[in-house]
Design an enzyme around this catalytic site. Sequence first.
Site, PDB file in Angstrom:
ATOM      1  N   ASP A 103      -1.325 -28.583  11.202  1.00 56.41           N
ATOM      2  CA  ASP A 103      -2.206 -29.565  11.839  1.00 56.41           C
ATOM      3  C   ASP A 103      -2.603 -29.198  13.265  1.00 56.41           C
ATOM      4  O   ASP A 103      -3.344 -29.951  13.910  1.00 56.41           O
ATOM      5  CB  ASP A 103      -1.548 -30.950  11.827  1.00 56.41           C
ATOM      6  CG  ASP A 103      -0.114 -30.934  12.340  1.00 56.41           C
ATOM      7  OD1 ASP A 103       0.171 -30.181  13.305  1.00 56.41           O
ATOM      8  OD2 ASP A 103       0.728 -31.651  11.771  1.00 56.41           O
ATOM      9  N   HIS A 118       3.174 -21.087   7.549  1.00 57.27           N
ATOM     10  CA  HIS A 118       2.368 -21.464   6.388  1.00 57.27           C
ATOM     11  C   HIS A 118       0.879 -21.265   6.664  1.00 57.27           C
ATOM     12  O   HIS A 118       0.038 -21.850   5.985  1.00 57.27           O
ATOM     13  CB  HIS A 118       2.647 -22.914   5.990  1.00 57.27           C
ATOM     14  CG  HIS A 118       3.970 -23.090   5.329  1.00 57.27           C
ATOM     15  ND1 HIS A 118       4.611 -24.311   5.232  1.00 57.27           N
ATOM     16  CD2 HIS A 118       4.804 -22.198   4.730  1.00 57.27           C
ATOM     17  CE1 HIS A 118       5.774 -24.158   4.599  1.00 57.27           C
ATOM     18  NE2 HIS A 118       5.901 -22.884   4.287  1.00 57.27           N
TER      19      HIS A 118
END
Length: 248
Positions: A103, A118
């Site tokens: 995010d 990730h």
Amino acid sequence: MQIADELYKKISSAKYLTAFTGAGVSTLSGIRDFRGKNGLYNDIDAEKIFDIDYFHMDPSFYYKASRSLIYDVNEKKPSIVHLVLAELEKQGFLKALITQNIDLLHERAGSTRVIEIHGSPETHYCLNCSGVNISFNEVVKIIEAGGLPECPKCKRVLKPAITFFGESLPMNALNEAVMEARKSDLMLVLGTSLTVYPAASMPLYTLEGGGEIIIINNDITPLHDRAALHYDDLETIFNSLNSILERR
């Protein structure tokens, strides 16, 4: 305040402090986690969001389903945990921050040494045309205007450089994270269930190197019994820790 004092004592005495964060850190910013009580995986279509095969079939689904999670930058602000971790880096305590999150809230809080194992939506690229990529901010503008980011050459919808299910983790980031974890004499493990591998191995590298881990997570993790300290109220503890750092 006693818990925060205990935590600060550990932090300030560490020679090489790192942090490992998961989705629980960002729930304080209003972003739903994946496996919690109200997690995304309770929704029937949640697994399709980051499924590479489904992205090939319908890339618009990813952008529609992930908008509130990633692209609504004016709606989601860094939480107290993001801000305190950035301050710990600024004050010279935190050497590296390893995150499972996608995010960008750590960066927006001011952290500069972030290892995203990730992947990251900071770049979006064409799966068909080599060398075609655009920035996160460009994509946000396109989405806010009601469109989808497309390749200027083949008109294919661009994919974020996030690791989807069915793809390999970015090896450079993973190798760097392992190196930092092994160097750590103390790792803060924050807001993660420690159930998704190989990411969940990071605290193990610290333990195997003779370091300690401190876990702060709402639920019990597989490594709770190996933690030097463990707590469950991330927001309260970091608010108190922030007060300590402000007095320095």
